[in-house]
Design an enzyme around this catalytic site. Structure first.
Site, mmCIF file in Angstrom:
data_model
loop_
_atom_site.group_PDB
_atom_site.id
_atom_site.type_symbol
_atom_site.label_atom_id
_atom_site.label_comp_id
_atom_site.label_asym_id
_atom_site.label_seq_id
_atom_site.Cartn_x
_atom_site.Cartn_y
_atom_site.Cartn_z
ATOM 1 N N LYS A 192 -13.025 2.283 -1.823
ATOM 2 C CA LYS A 192 -13.582 2.535 -0.708
ATOM 3 C C LYS A 192 -15.165 3.340 -1.025
ATOM 4 O O LYS A 192 -16.055 3.127 -0.673
ATOM 5 C CB LYS A 192 -13.034 3.358 0.448
ATOM 6 C CG LYS A 192 -12.352 2.561 1.618
ATOM 7 C CD LYS A 192 -11.700 3.369 2.549
ATOM 8 C CE LYS A 192 -10.783 2.828 3.528
ATOM 9 N NZ LYS A 192 -10.159 3.217 4.547
ATOM 10 N N HIS A 233 7.386 -26.696 1.751
ATOM 11 C CA HIS A 233 6.976 -27.691 1.240
ATOM 12 C C HIS A 233 5.646 -27.653 0.086
ATOM 13 O O HIS A 233 4.914 -28.112 -0.011
ATOM 14 C CB HIS A 233 6.155 -28.972 2.154
ATOM 15 C CG HIS A 233 7.362 -29.237 3.274
ATOM 16 N ND1 HIS A 233 8.029 -30.241 3.096
ATOM 17 C CD2 HIS A 233 7.639 -28.739 4.300
ATOM 18 C CE1 HIS A 233 8.851 -30.199 4.060
ATOM 19 N NE2 HIS A 233 8.803 -29.373 4.940
ATOM 20 N N GLU A 258 0.803 -1.127 0.078
ATOM 21 C CA GLU A 258 -0.017 -0.036 0.072
ATOM 22 C C GLU A 258 0.772 1.356 0.028
ATOM 23 O O GLU A 258 0.672 2.204 -0.414
ATOM 24 C CB GLU A 258 -0.736 -0.009 1.419
ATOM 25 C CG GLU A 258 -2.300 0.609 0.677
ATOM 26 C CD GLU A 258 -3.214 0.181 2.175
ATOM 27 O OE1 GLU A 258 -3.612 -0.908 2.027
ATOM 28 O OE2 GLU A 258 -3.538 1.167 2.789
HETATM 29 O O1 PA5 Z 1 -3.021 1.973 5.810
HETATM 30 C C1 PA5 Z 1 -4.273 2.498 5.503
HETATM 31 O O2 PA5 Z 1 -4.736 3.546 5.297
HETATM 32 C C2 PA5 Z 1 -5.394 1.642 5.210
HETATM 33 O O3 PA5 Z 1 -4.801 0.189 5.081
HETATM 34 C C3 PA5 Z 1 -6.520 1.748 6.236
HETATM 35 O O4 PA5 Z 1 -5.781 1.033 7.509
HETATM 36 C C4 PA5 Z 1 -7.489 0.416 6.109
HETATM 37 O O5 PA5 Z 1 -8.143 0.918 4.981
HETATM 38 C C5 PA5 Z 1 -8.774 1.094 7.166
HETATM 39 O O6 PA5 Z 1 -9.104 2.349 7.157
HETATM 40 P P1 PA5 Z 1 -9.557 3.062 8.458
HETATM 41 O O7 PA5 Z 1 -8.741 2.847 9.466
HETATM 42 O O8 PA5 Z 1 -9.812 4.537 8.020
HETATM 43 O O9 PA5 Z 1 -10.938 2.322 8.643
#
Ligand code: PA5
Length: 450
Positions: A416, A301, A280
């Protein structure tokens, strides 16, 4: 602290570069990236994780104490609001924690699945339940649906919003608005800390501390690692700089995969957590390498055939743990038919795992593929805190060297928004239309099998 070591001897594989050439090519940009991380105010969006090792744990401890008064804790959250907890709990608690006498029992509702949602509730509904909602944005649909469902069940059985804690942005989002207007407890997920960098703030620390994990020791380990990676300006002595440069080099040389393979069941979620952090943060503008989670010895394995004789398109990191805790020693053979196994007499299962880690590393290196070896003395809070911070720093450093922003996630936000649109959230009508268009393309060529 000398609990983590990094061995670079086989990290080049078939590359034409060596340590000196690597340094010559990447040192300047690694130093620039280090300066950028160190000198950007930690209040700037995305940069707050650098300050977390200095935070007081007083509020975390106080809230953890409150949670300990419950029979069970359900945490709802996803991505960075869940993986850190799963990683800490697996690394630092009994593997079957919920089956021990310990209280509170702990359930993490991340992936939305009605079967899982209900099944967690069936296990906890007889006792007093605390609901912990973790969401930086305070609006993610997966988290909100589950939050609303569990809250409703709790209210129906006579509990109240006083049994709820939300951990969210200090100003923005629906969780924050709910906290302002209800009796629930609230803690800050600092505005400058992104989800996947949030494990060392209340988002990761509170429920961990409630289950007995030492939050202060995690931060101590993180602080010690920060001291090294952020202050050491000698490229050769800074493992984060060297590893970031190696990742850059292997990406340039068309090795688009980064395999993380810990040899410990307790670190399977560490690889998951890393995979999110890496993917990410760095998968942007057509760049990035794909993180691959593997686990020793299971994947010996399963994947090692590919790892040794498949294409030269991966950079491997193996993590080995010197001390797995109390050893399980194989007893002496007492049965004639089992005599061929006598070579195992008196051998420890943990010791065997470590030999297997070495064997796999040797086989990969013999095949000409690049490999990094990380060794941890043992899995305790300080070591885990140090390793978490190391990977956060490495990711930020690599992102800066790549010329991308390692702290945003526009691709995740797009998904989202599409979900909000499809679920009828006002203001996202255009997103719903777009999904219809793209999905129409997918469905246009379909084969009905049955
Ligand atoms: O790193 C990030 O920003 C994302 O992976 C969020 O953690 C994830 O989408 C969850 O978002 P939120 O904490 O706003 O619910």
């Amino acid at each position: 602290m000398n609990k983590v070591s990094f061995s670079f001897g086989a990290a080049f594989g078939k590359s034409a570069l060596d340590s000196c050439a690597l340094r010559a090519k990447y040192e300047a940009s690694a130093l620039e990236a280090q300066r950028w991380i160190n000198e950007t105010s930690f209040d700037t969006e995305g940069h707050g994780w650098m300050a977390l090792p200095d935070c007081s744990t007083a509020q975390v401890t106080e809230t953890a104490e409150w949670l300990r008064g419950y029979d069970s804790v359900i945490q709802v959250g996803i991505g960075g609001s869940a993986l850190g907890n799963l990683m800490l709990n697996q690394a630092l608690l009994d593997g079957f924690y919920n089956e021990t006498e310990a209280k509170p029992k702990f359930y993490l509702a991340d992936n939305p699945d009605p079967d899982k949602t209900r099944s967690i509730w069936e296990r906890v509904k007889g006792g007093r339940v605390a609901l912990v909602g973790v969401s930086k944005s305070g609006s993610t649909a997966e988290t909100m649906t589950q939050f609303l469902w569990y809250r409703d069940e709790m209210l129906k059985k006579g509990q109240s919003d006083k049994d709820i804690l939300v951990i969210t942005d200090p100003e923005k989002g629906i969780f924050r608005a709910f906290a302002k207007d209800s009796d629930c407890r609230v803690m800050e997920l600092p505005a400058s800390v992104g989800g996947r960098y949030s494990v060392l703030c209340p988002a990761g620390l509170v429920t961990a501390a409630a289950l007995g994990i030492d939050a202060a020791a995690l931060l101590r380990g993180a602080a010690a690692m920060r001291e090294l990676v952020s202050k050491e300006t000698d490229f050769a002595k800074n493992p984060a700089m060297r590893l970031a440069a190696l990742h850059m080099m292997h990406a340039d040389e068309r090795r688009p995969m980064s395999v993380l393979m810990p040899y410990s069941s307790k670190m399977a979620y560490f690889a998951e957590w890393y995979a999110q952090l890496w993917a990410e943060s760095l998968g942007k503008q057509g760049l990035g390498t794909t993180p691959v989670r593997a686990l020793g010895s299971i994947d010996q394995h399963s994947q090692v055939q590919l790892y040794t004789e498949g294409p030269d398109d991966k950079f491997f990191t193996l993590i080995s743990l010197k001390d797995h805790g109390p050893e399980a020693v194989v007893p002496n053979i007492d049965h004639e038919a089992l005599k061929p196994l006598e070579y195992l007499n008196g051998q420890g299962i943990g010791a065997m795992l470590n030999l297997e880690a070495k064997s796999t590393a040797a086989a990969i290196v013999k095949s000409g593929h690049p490999l990094m070896w990380i060794e941890l003395e043992k899995l305790d809070e300080e070591t885990v805190g140090a390793l978490v911070f190391f990977y956060e720093y490495l990711t930020a450093l690599t992102g800066r060297m790549m010329g991308i922003n390692p702290f945003d996630q526009p691709g995740v936000e797009q998904g989202k928004k599409y979900t909000y649109g499809l679920m009828g959230r006002a203001g996202y009508e255009k997103d719903a239309e777009e999904v219809g268009e793209w999905f129409g393309k997918i469905a246009a060529d379909k084969v009905e099998a049955f």
